[in-house]
Design a protein around this motif. Structure first.
Motif, PDB file in Angstrom:
ATOM      1  N   GLY A 293      44.285 -25.977  26.441  1.00 14.87           N
ATOM      2  CA  GLY A 293      43.143 -26.210  25.565  1.00 14.87           C
ATOM      3  C   GLY A 293      42.780 -24.974  24.769  1.00 14.87           C
ATOM      4  N   ARG A 294      42.762 -23.822  25.436  1.00 18.45           N
ATOM      5  CA  ARG A 294      42.449 -22.585  24.717  1.00 18.45           C
ATOM      6  C   ARG A 294      43.515 -22.295  23.661  1.00 18.45           C
ATOM      7  N   LYS A 295      44.769 -22.506  24.004  1.00 15.94           N
ATOM      8  CA  LYS A 295      45.851 -22.267  23.048  1.00 15.94           C
ATOM      9  C   LYS A 295      45.663 -23.135  21.802  1.00 15.94           C
ATOM     10  N   ARG A 296      45.240 -24.368  22.012  1.00 14.94           N
ATOM     11  CA  ARG A 296      45.058 -25.259  20.870  1.00 14.94           C
ATOM     12  C   ARG A 296      43.893 -24.806  19.994  1.00 14.94           C
ATOM     13  N   ILE A 297      42.819 -24.333  20.615  1.00 13.99           N
ATOM     14  CA  ILE A 297      41.692 -23.835  19.829  1.00 13.99           C
ATOM     15  C   ILE A 297      42.111 -22.622  19.011  1.00 13.99           C
ATOM     16  N   VAL A 298      42.805 -21.691  19.639  1.00 10.24           N
ATOM     17  CA  VAL A 298      43.231 -20.468  18.946  1.00 10.24           C
ATOM     18  C   VAL A 298      44.137 -20.800  17.767  1.00 10.24           C
ATOM     19  N   GLU A 299      45.047 -21.744  17.955  1.00  9.23           N
ATOM     20  CA  GLU A 299      46.057 -22.027  16.935  1.00  9.23           C
ATOM     21  C   GLU A 299      45.591 -23.014  15.867  1.00  9.23           C
ATOM     22  N   GLU A 300      44.660 -23.924  16.219  1.00 12.33           N
ATOM     23  CA  GLU A 300      44.331 -25.000  15.286  1.00 12.33           C
ATOM     24  C   GLU A 300      42.854 -25.120  14.927  1.00 12.33           C
ATOM     25  N   PHE A 301      41.949 -24.681  15.807  1.00  7.00           N
ATOM     26  CA  PHE A 301      40.533 -24.970  15.586  1.00  7.00           C
ATOM     27  C   PHE A 301      39.655 -23.743  15.765  1.00  7.00           C
ATOM     28  N   SER A 302      40.095 -22.604  15.271  1.00  4.15           N
ATOM     29  CA  SER A 302      39.274 -21.391  15.380  1.00  4.15           C
ATOM     30  C   SER A 302      38.783 -20.973  13.996  1.00  4.15           C
TER      31      SER A 302
ATOM     32  N   GLY B  89      36.004 -38.358  16.603  1.00  2.32           N
ATOM     33  CA  GLY B  89      36.924 -37.259  16.379  1.00  2.32           C
ATOM     34  C   GLY B  89      37.325 -36.518  17.636  1.00  2.32           C
ATOM     35  N   ILE B  90      36.741 -36.880  18.783  1.00  2.00           N
ATOM     36  CA  ILE B  90      37.121 -36.236  20.046  1.00  2.00           C
ATOM     37  C   ILE B  90      38.621 -36.377  20.278  1.00  2.00           C
ATOM     38  N   ARG B  91      39.171 -37.505  19.857  1.00  2.82           N
ATOM     39  CA  ARG B  91      40.597 -37.773  20.074  1.00  2.82           C
ATOM     40  C   ARG B  91      41.500 -36.836  19.290  1.00  2.82           C
ATOM     41  N   GLU B  92      40.939 -36.095  18.341  1.00  2.00           N
ATOM     42  CA  GLU B  92      41.740 -35.164  17.552  1.00  2.00           C
ATOM     43  C   GLU B  92      41.913 -33.812  18.234  1.00  2.00           C
ATOM     44  N   VAL B  93      41.172 -33.581  19.319  1.00  2.00           N
ATOM     45  CA  VAL B  93      41.280 -32.284  19.991  1.00  2.00           C
ATOM     46  C   VAL B  93      41.548 -32.419  21.489  1.00  2.00           C
ATOM     47  N   VAL B  94      41.025 -33.480  22.125  1.00  2.00           N
ATOM     48  CA  VAL B  94      41.272 -33.686  23.554  1.00  2.00           C
ATOM     49  C   VAL B  94      42.416 -34.677  23.711  1.00  2.00           C
ATOM     50  N   VAL B  95      43.456 -34.252  24.412  1.00  2.00           N
ATOM     51  CA  VAL B  95      44.632 -35.090  24.641  1.00  2.00           C
ATOM     52  C   VAL B  95      44.826 -35.223  26.146  1.00  2.00           C
ATOM     53  N   THR B  96      44.838 -36.456  26.628  1.00  2.00           N
ATOM     54  CA  THR B  96      44.996 -36.687  28.061  1.00  2.00           C
ATOM     55  C   THR B  96      46.308 -36.087  28.561  1.00  2.00           C
TER      56      THR B  96
END
Length: 385
Positions: free
Chosen positions: A376-385, A333-340
């Motif tokens: 990365g922080r923006k993605r956590i705030v918007e999708e994975f918080s 599932g790492i590929r669902e949050v880390v994007v090269t």
């Protein structure tokens, strides 16, 4: 509603399952009637007994340490037996409406019914025994020595596999998959798809923040740049491939410094067998208090997760919430949050050259690190918080 929460890991938490349990209990405290069953843990001279744990959660949860935990693979069996005894004896009085279990620790393995009732069970699937075994096997084939808990897993693999299949065949349980990838793995294991709900793990952007950054907290000298490895460096978590990558990184970026948190220092140094001039770039902080982790993540220049098998690591979410980019293996599932190129860099598992190159590229480009960290922080705030 009366909920019995089975927490094989809690404070001082050993890893992702412990962090997950702490955070979900903080959210549930005061909203439902919670009884938490957990092993008694001790770190150094500090004992995390019932009073200390209940105080941490503001006295809004009943916490019962019903067995003892040591940093070994075998404590799970003792906890499973203690859970069976407690629910078999006390379940008649407690009248729980729901059991929330954590897999693949299988704390409810020996529990069939509570007070002759089939109490509803929700099982959060952090990983599977089958997946762990496959990851360890691949890691071993690519070179390296197994850590003690990994040796136990491989030795007991046939028994653990049968136990897992027996749990997954229970007809009325509901499953929380912490990633889409885990959902697919459960379907492949014949779990009916209508009983699986995907609820991703989340990072806490209020606790883990870029404004906590104090680089000198981790750097041994101002010119150093720190690569943080949070967690125990076992073979399946990439200890072997990292050991081969570190000398390559130091050769290309002499100011790099690798900092480890958690246990396993002696085991890793045996695996790595680093030359003295390279070993001087490696430091171990040991287990840190849970409250200190936000400052540690924020102080890093880069976080790495060179694992062979992982579902949805909370340490990656905490890194990104801290505004720190991640270099991780392209697995699970790492590929669902880390994007090269967006929030970090994904590399093939077991490739020390690829891992070293990705680390060097980011350490040498502060603007890129800042851009990836912010995204990365923006993605956590918007999708994975």
């Amino acid at each position: 509603m009366r909920v019995c929460f089975l927490a094989p890991e809690l404070l001082p938490n050993q890893g992702g399952v412990g962090t997950y349990s702490v955070e979900i209990l903080r959210q549930l405290a005061g909203r439902v009637d919670l009884t938490v069953l957990t092993p008694l843990r001790q770190r150094g001279t500090e004992v995390y007994d019932r009073n200390r744990l209940e105080e941490y959660f503001g006295g809004r949860i009943t916490i019962l340490p019903i067995s003892e935990a040591h940093d070994t693979f075998r404590y799970n069996l003792a906890f499973q037996r203690a859970v069976r005894r407690y629910l078999g004896r006390e379940g008649r009085q407690e009248k729980f409406d729901l059991i929330h279990s954590q897999h693949a620790h299988m704390p409810d393995l020996l529990v069939r019914k509570v007070d002759r009732r089939s109490v509803a069970t929700v099982r959060t699937m952090h990983t599977t025994i089958l997946g762990q075994r496959q990851g360890i096997r691949i890691a071993r084939e690519l070179g390296g020595r197994l850590e003690s808990s990994e040796r136990w897993q491989m030795t007991l693999a046939p028994i653990l596999g049968m136990a897992e299949r027996s749990i997954l065949r229970r007809p009325h349980d509901t499953y929380i998959a912490v990633s889409e990838w885990m959902r697919r793995e459960l379907v492949a294991l014949k779990v009916p798809s209508d009983r699986i709900h995907v609820i991703h793990c989340g990072g806490d952007p209020e606790r883990f923040r870029p404004d906590l950054r104090q680089p000198d907290r981790l750097r041994s000298s101002p010119e150093r740049r720190t690569v943080l490895y949070p967690g125990r460096p076992t073979l399946v978590k990439g200890a072997g491939v990292l050991a081969r990558a570190i000398p390559q990184v130091i050769e290309q970026f002499p100011n790099a410094e690798f900092v480890f948190t958690g246990g396993g220092a002696e085991e890793f140094l045996r695996i790595a067998d680093l030359a003295p001039d390279v070993a001087s770039h490696v430091r171990f902080l040991g287990y840190l208090p849970y409250e200190e982790l936000p400052q540690v993540y924020a102080a890093a220049d880069l976080v790495i997760a060179p694992t062979y098998y992982e579902d949805f690591p909370i340490r990656i979410l905490e890194s990104l919430a801290s505004g720190v980019p991640v270099v991780a293996s392209e697995v699970g599932g790492i590929r669902e949050v880390v994007v090269t190129g967006s929030t970090g860099t994904l590399v093939p598992p077991g490739r020390p050259e690829s891992l070293a190159r990705a680390i060097v590229d980011l350490l040498g480009n502060s603007e890129l690190r800042a851009r990836l960290g912010a995204a990365g922080r923006k993605r956590i705030v918007e999708e994975f918080s």
